[in-house]
Design a protein around this motif. Structure first.
Motif, PDB file in Angstrom:
ATOM      1  N   PRO A   1       2.646  11.334   3.699  1.00 53.59           N
ATOM      2  CA  PRO A   1       3.125  11.640   2.667  1.00 53.59           C
ATOM      3  C   PRO A   1       2.016  12.437   1.657  1.00 53.59           C
ATOM      4  O   PRO A   1       0.991  12.448   2.280  1.00 53.59           O
ATOM      5  CB  PRO A   1       3.345  10.126   1.890  1.00 53.59           C
ATOM      6  CG  PRO A   1       2.783   9.103   3.051  1.00 53.59           C
ATOM      7  CD  PRO A   1       2.306  10.019   4.217  1.00 53.59           C
TER       8      PRO A   1
ATOM      9  N   MET B   1      -1.639   1.032  10.265  1.00 53.60           N
ATOM     10  CA  MET B   1      -0.122   0.926   9.846  1.00 53.60           C
ATOM     11  C   MET B   1       0.472   1.820  10.719  1.00 53.60           C
ATOM     12  O   MET B   1       1.842   1.632  10.977  1.00 53.60           O
ATOM     13  CB  MET B   1      -0.074   1.519   8.468  1.00 53.60           C
ATOM     14  CG  MET B   1      -0.717   0.230   7.364  1.00 53.60           C
ATOM     15  SD  MET B   1      -0.753   0.885   5.748  1.00 53.60           S
ATOM     16  CE  MET B   1      -1.685  -0.520   4.932  1.00 53.60           C
TER      17      MET B   1
ATOM     18  N   TYR C   1       5.600  10.678   9.505  1.00 61.32           N
ATOM     19  CA  TYR C   1       5.562  11.089   8.297  1.00 61.32           C
ATOM     20  C   TYR C   1       4.181  11.132   7.695  1.00 61.32           C
ATOM     21  O   TYR C   1       3.481  10.107   7.795  1.00 61.32           O
ATOM     22  CB  TYR C   1       6.549  10.086   7.409  1.00 61.32           C
ATOM     23  CG  TYR C   1       6.546  10.545   5.880  1.00 61.32           C
ATOM     24  CD1 TYR C   1       6.723  11.824   5.421  1.00 61.32           C
ATOM     25  CD2 TYR C   1       6.512   9.208   4.912  1.00 61.32           C
ATOM     26  CE1 TYR C   1       6.628  11.793   4.028  1.00 61.32           C
ATOM     27  CE2 TYR C   1       6.536   9.650   3.476  1.00 61.32           C
ATOM     28  CZ  TYR C   1       6.633  10.870   3.252  1.00 61.32           C
ATOM     29  OH  TYR C   1       6.989  11.251   1.691  1.00 61.32           O
TER      30      TYR C   1
ATOM     31  N   PHE D   1      -6.888   0.381  -3.200  1.00 60.44           N
ATOM     32  CA  PHE D   1      -6.480  -0.676  -2.671  1.00 60.44           C
ATOM     33  C   PHE D   1      -7.459  -0.999  -1.493  1.00 60.44           C
ATOM     34  O   PHE D   1      -8.158  -0.409  -0.802  1.00 60.44           O
ATOM     35  CB  PHE D   1      -5.168  -0.009  -1.759  1.00 60.44           C
ATOM     36  CG  PHE D   1      -4.421  -1.216  -1.204  1.00 60.44           C
ATOM     37  CD1 PHE D   1      -3.491  -1.759  -2.039  1.00 60.44           C
ATOM     38  CD2 PHE D   1      -4.593  -1.954   0.068  1.00 60.44           C
ATOM     39  CE1 PHE D   1      -2.752  -2.711  -1.516  1.00 60.44           C
ATOM     40  CE2 PHE D   1      -3.869  -2.731   0.567  1.00 60.44           C
ATOM     41  CZ  PHE D   1      -2.786  -3.265  -0.340  1.00 60.44           C
TER      42      PHE D   1
ATOM     43  N   PHE E   1       0.739  -1.183  -0.016  1.00 62.75           N
ATOM     44  CA  PHE E   1       0.146  -0.034   0.092  1.00 62.75           C
ATOM     45  C   PHE E   1       0.863   1.404  -0.144  1.00 62.75           C
ATOM     46  O   PHE E   1       0.746   2.074  -0.914  1.00 62.75           O
ATOM     47  CB  PHE E   1      -0.920  -0.007   1.276  1.00 62.75           C
ATOM     48  CG  PHE E   1      -1.716   1.301   1.188  1.00 62.75           C
ATOM     49  CD1 PHE E   1      -2.678   1.507   0.300  1.00 62.75           C
ATOM     50  CD2 PHE E   1      -1.515   2.140   2.244  1.00 62.75           C
ATOM     51  CE1 PHE E   1      -3.444   2.364   0.396  1.00 62.75           C
ATOM     52  CE2 PHE E   1      -2.253   3.316   2.383  1.00 62.75           C
ATOM     53  CZ  PHE E   1      -3.453   3.533   1.644  1.00 62.75           C
ATOM     54  N   ASP E   2       1.890   1.156   0.778  1.00 63.95           N
ATOM     55  CA  ASP E   2       2.650   2.403   0.918  1.00 63.95           C
ATOM     56  C   ASP E   2       4.128   2.245   1.238  1.00 63.95           C
ATOM     57  O   ASP E   2       4.557   2.359   2.602  1.00 63.95           O
ATOM     58  CB  ASP E   2       1.933   3.562   1.960  1.00 63.95           C
ATOM     59  CG  ASP E   2       2.330   4.771   1.951  1.00 63.95           C
ATOM     60  OD1 ASP E   2       3.389   5.097   1.388  1.00 63.95           O
ATOM     61  OD2 ASP E   2       1.660   5.806   2.580  1.00 63.95           O
TER      62      ASP E   2
ATOM     63  N   SER F   1       0.302   9.970  -3.559  1.00 60.78           N
ATOM     64  CA  SER F   1       1.226   9.072  -3.479  1.00 60.78           C
ATOM     65  C   SER F   1       0.980   7.437  -3.321  1.00 60.78           C
ATOM     66  O   SER F   1       1.606   6.592  -3.716  1.00 60.78           O
ATOM     67  CB  SER F   1       2.425   9.281  -2.502  1.00 60.78           C
ATOM     68  OG  SER F   1       1.692   8.985  -1.271  1.00 60.78           O
ATOM     69  N   VAL F   2      -0.330   7.150  -3.141  1.00 58.32           N
ATOM     70  CA  VAL F   2      -0.888   5.879  -2.905  1.00 58.32           C
ATOM     71  C   VAL F   2      -2.012   5.665  -3.755  1.00 58.32           C
ATOM     72  O   VAL F   2      -2.811   6.664  -4.060  1.00 58.32           O
ATOM     73  CB  VAL F   2      -1.078   5.678  -1.501  1.00 58.32           C
ATOM     74  CG1 VAL F   2      -0.120   5.856  -0.400  1.00 58.32           C
ATOM     75  CG2 VAL F   2      -2.560   6.231  -0.713  1.00 58.32           C
ATOM     76  N   ASP F   3      -2.497   4.285  -3.657  1.00 54.55           N
ATOM     77  CA  ASP F   3      -3.596   3.997  -4.630  1.00 54.55           C
ATOM     78  C   ASP F   3      -4.754   3.574  -3.424  1.00 54.55           C
ATOM     79  O   ASP F   3      -4.844   3.113  -2.923  1.00 54.55           O
ATOM     80  CB  ASP F   3      -3.067   2.368  -5.228  1.00 54.55           C
ATOM     81  CG  ASP F   3      -4.258   1.747  -5.931  1.00 54.55           C
ATOM     82  OD1 ASP F   3      -5.445   2.676  -5.966  1.00 54.55           O
ATOM     83  OD2 ASP F   3      -4.419   0.744  -6.068  1.00 54.55           O
TER      84      ASP F   3
ATOM     85  N   ALA G   1       6.821   4.018   0.784  1.00 55.07           N
ATOM     86  CA  ALA G   1       7.595   4.964   1.499  1.00 55.07           C
ATOM     87  C   ALA G   1       7.310   5.050   3.087  1.00 55.07           C
ATOM     88  O   ALA G   1       8.200   5.323   3.597  1.00 55.07           O
ATOM     89  CB  ALA G   1       7.319   6.298   0.779  1.00 55.07           C
ATOM     90  N   PHE G   2       6.261   5.213   3.151  1.00 53.08           N
ATOM     91  CA  PHE G   2       5.737   5.250   4.772  1.00 53.08           C
ATOM     92  C   PHE G   2       6.340   4.166   5.428  1.00 53.08           C
ATOM     93  O   PHE G   2       6.997   4.237   6.713  1.00 53.08           O
ATOM     94  CB  PHE G   2       4.156   5.238   4.825  1.00 53.08           C
ATOM     95  CG  PHE G   2       3.873   5.484   6.324  1.00 53.08           C
ATOM     96  CD1 PHE G   2       3.662   6.621   6.850  1.00 53.08           C
ATOM     97  CD2 PHE G   2       3.462   4.181   6.917  1.00 53.08           C
ATOM     98  CE1 PHE G   2       3.321   6.704   8.106  1.00 53.08           C
ATOM     99  CE2 PHE G   2       2.697   4.449   8.296  1.00 53.08           C
ATOM    100  CZ  PHE G   2       2.814   5.681   9.118  1.00 53.08           C
TER     101      PHE G   2
ATOM    102  N   ARG H   1      -3.196   8.250  10.640  1.00 53.88           N
ATOM    103  CA  ARG H   1      -2.198   7.241  10.603  1.00 53.88           C
ATOM    104  C   ARG H   1      -0.692   7.944  11.347  1.00 53.88           C
ATOM    105  O   ARG H   1      -0.198   7.257  12.033  1.00 53.88           O
ATOM    106  CB  ARG H   1      -1.845   6.858   9.234  1.00 53.88           C
ATOM    107  CG  ARG H   1      -0.667   5.934   9.241  1.00 53.88           C
ATOM    108  CD  ARG H   1      -0.631   5.234   7.979  1.00 53.88           C
ATOM    109  NE  ARG H   1      -0.023   6.349   6.885  1.00 53.88           N
ATOM    110  CZ  ARG H   1       0.455   5.673   5.730  1.00 53.88           C
ATOM    111  NH1 ARG H   1       0.424   4.563   5.281  1.00 53.88           N
ATOM    112  NH2 ARG H   1       0.693   6.762   4.768  1.00 53.88           N
TER     113      ARG H   1
ATOM    114  N   LEU I   1      14.317   9.046   1.521  1.00 55.92           N
ATOM    115  CA  LEU I   1      13.663   8.441   0.549  1.00 55.92           C
ATOM    116  C   LEU I   1      14.203   8.645  -0.784  1.00 55.92           C
ATOM    117  O   LEU I   1      13.693   7.984  -1.638  1.00 55.92           O
ATOM    118  CB  LEU I   1      12.134   8.876   0.698  1.00 55.92           C
ATOM    119  CG  LEU I   1      11.373   8.262   1.995  1.00 55.92           C
ATOM    120  CD1 LEU I   1       9.801   9.049   2.169  1.00 55.92           C
ATOM    121  CD2 LEU I   1      11.081   6.889   1.889  1.00 55.92           C
TER     122      LEU I   1
END
Lengths: 311, 264
Positions: B86, B105, B84, B95, A184-185, B90-92, A187-188, B157, B60
């Motif tokens: 983001p 997470m 962090y 999902f 999913f992420d 940057s994500v889907d 980079a995180f 998160r 990164l």
């Protein structure tokens, strides 16, 4: 057809097809969720030179050397794809296309050079799999299922597939949250101390191993159907992460069963002399299943949106 | 610099940081230190390297040169104190995951590798989700959330990490007014708890109101310091040099916000 006949001729190939499709469905789910489905196609083709090398070294069709060779070839393929992307500044699809077709062609040549094609590792078997050869002549009825002597005579490939399934399941459960985060992420994940790279490397190795296993069952060309068909169908039917895996496994088992039965039993029932090719039938079932799921999907709008958002 | 120990240690300090994509430099010899706590904005025109600066600090993107210290130490030594957020894009978001799955997470470091997330961690994630006003959306698939709600899921998160220094990449990009207000409230509370938050921000009009400190960035560090002394028309003109319409906007914003942030 009698029970004994079914057990001797059809039970093992059907189980092999189910194990291969379930394993591939589970692993393919992670490729699908990271929009990396092409990688499955790439690896499934790129393992061929490794399989040929495994044969070349040992001179037999023993499973383990071929498995090791395939893993090595998969690593080479993934590294090459990365290099070509970076050095050639190509988009991922182009890099994969160059690498996997090149390695696949090399593998075919190696099969001919090594003489493997004169044993039973010929081009046909590479393309269509060897399901039909997985017979169990020792079976004498349902009692054979608990008879150690008969079980020992089961084809080696079935144990290989069962082992791959067990390893895949164990890794999925062990790395459940790590795989989800890396998918999913990434980079995180990297920032909070969950480096996605080892998890991805493990996934690629598992896919390489599954490709070898599925290679026996459905042949190299159709591995992609087993890898991507079940997850794609499952994705149309659920929005939940765990359900996505369960459904992909269930769909894998279903297309393998229905596909095999359709190929082996239907023509026989109709009185035809020869059955259809099981691998082809399984891939056809994946296609039909997808069409059916697309009709039934409660999330069709979401899926269309997903396509548009794809990079 | 022998008596640094006596001074408050900057949450983030950067020396001679240079980053290049291919041959073109994106950041050039950036040197910067933040206060040890408070809300810090990174402001600059598009392509100034704001996101890249954050990513370079977090390892990164590769650095050509330079040194990054977080609370005086390398990132690897203080990872558990770093959060962090983001960029949302940057994500889907299709999902198959629920809002709670994503916020959970943020608790993974507490559970550790290979261990399932326990009930306690899951409850902590739920609490973080409630903090951003999304308690009722815990089991919603993330694709079914609005852009602002997705941004708040990311914020929750980050909160779930319970970090001391947060890096946030454009948390206000494309969000509704309610979300913007919710984010500001959360940021303020973090600052009141003595945490440091570094935010990539591109709205010059709100920057002086939301943040205590600022870094004006355009390839180089143009100016940095408390909002009142660094966010000046002169410095903005240097950061946005040559882009007239943006420059006008910048000067107007600076003039409309005389000096310090409202709480300053």
């Amino acid at each position: 057809m009698s029970v004994v006949e079914f057990m001797q001729l059809d039970l093992v190939p059907m189980l092999a097809a189910i194990l291969a499709c379930v394993t591939c469905g589970l692993l393919g789910t992670l490729l699908l969720l990271t929009r990396n489905s092409m990688m499955g196609d790439a690896i499934s083709h790129a393992v061929l030179p490794g399989i040929a090398a495994g044969f070349w070294v040992t001179g037999t069709r023993a499973s383990l050397p071929m498995l090791a060779g395939a893993m090595g070839a998969a690593v080479v393929a993934v590294v090459l794809i990365g290099l070509i992307r970076r050095l050639g500044r190509l988009e991922p699809g182009a890099a994969m296309g160059v690498v996997f077709s090149g390695l696949f062609a090399l593998g075919l040549l190696m099969l001919v050079w090594s003489g493997a094609d004169r044993v039973d590792l010929d081009i046909d078997c590479v393309l269509y799999g060897i399901l039909e050869t997985l017979i169990w002549p020792a079976a004498e009825g349902p009692a054979s299922l608990i008879d150690p002597v008969a079980l020992a005579a089961l084809p080696e490939e079935l144990w290989l597939l069962a082992g791959m399934f067990a390893v895949t399941l164990t890794c999925l459960l062990l790395f459940w949250k790590e795989l989800r985060l890396a998918a999913f992420d990434p980079a995180f994940g990297a920032v909070i101390g969950f480096d996605p790279r080892p998890v991805r490397a493990l996934l690629m190795l598992l896919i390489a191993a599954a490709c070898v296993a599925a290679f026996w069952a459905v042949g190299s060309i159709l591995v992609i159907a087993a890898l991507i068909g079940p997850p794609a169908i499952a994705r149309l039917l659920t929005e939940r992460y765990a359900a996505q895996f369960l459904l992909a496994a269930a769909v894998g088992a279903a297309i393998a069963t229905v596909g095999y039965l359709a190929a082996a039993l239907v023509p026989a029932a109709l009185g035809a002399a020869q059955g259809f090719n099981a691998a082809g039938m399984i891939a056809v079932m994946a296609g039909l299943g997808f069409a059916l799921a697309a009709q039934l999907s409660p999330f069709r709008r979401g899926v269309v949106k997903q396509r548009r958002a794809a990079p | 610099m022998n008596n640094t120990a006596a001074l408050p240690i900057p949450a983030l300090s950067v020396r001679h940081l240079t980053v290049a994509y291919r041959e073109a430099p994106v950041l050039w010899e950036v040197g910067w230190a933040t206060p040890s706590s408070g809300l810090v904005a990174i402001v600059g025109p598009n392509g100034a390297g704001k996101s890249t600066l954050i990513k370079a600090c977090l390892d990164l993107v590769p650095r050509l040169s330079g040194e990054v210290r977080i609370f005086g130490q390398p990132l690897a030594a203080v990872r558990r104190r770093v959060g962090y957020l983001p960029q949302r894009a940057s994500v889907d978001w299709d999902f198959p995951a629920t809002a709670l799955d994503v916020v959970s997470m943020g608790r993974y470091p507490r559970a550790g590798w290979l261990r399932p997330l326990g009930r306690f961690q899951r409850e902590a994630a739920r609490a973080a989700l409630a903090e951003v006003g999304l308690a009722d959306f815990a089991s919603r698939q993330i694709g079914q959330l609005s852009g602002g709600q997705q941004q708040r899921v990311f914020l929750a998160r980050a909160l779930a990490l319970e970090a001391d220094l947060y890096f946030m990449d454009e948390p206000f990009a494309g969000v509704d007014a309610a979300t913007e207000k919710a984010i500001v409230t959360v940021l303020r509370r973090l600052a009141d708890q003595g945490k440091a938050v570094i935010v990539v921000h591109h709205d010059l009009a709100t920057a002086p109101h939301y943040f205590d400190h600022v870094l004006l960035l355009n390839l180089r560090a143009i100016a940095s310091g408390p909002m009142s002394s660094a966010f000046t028309p002169d410095n903005l003109a240097r950061a946005y040099g040559g882009r007239l319409s943006l420059l006008d906007q910048a000067v107007a914003a600076a003039a409309g916000a005389p000096g310090a942030a409202p709480r300053g």
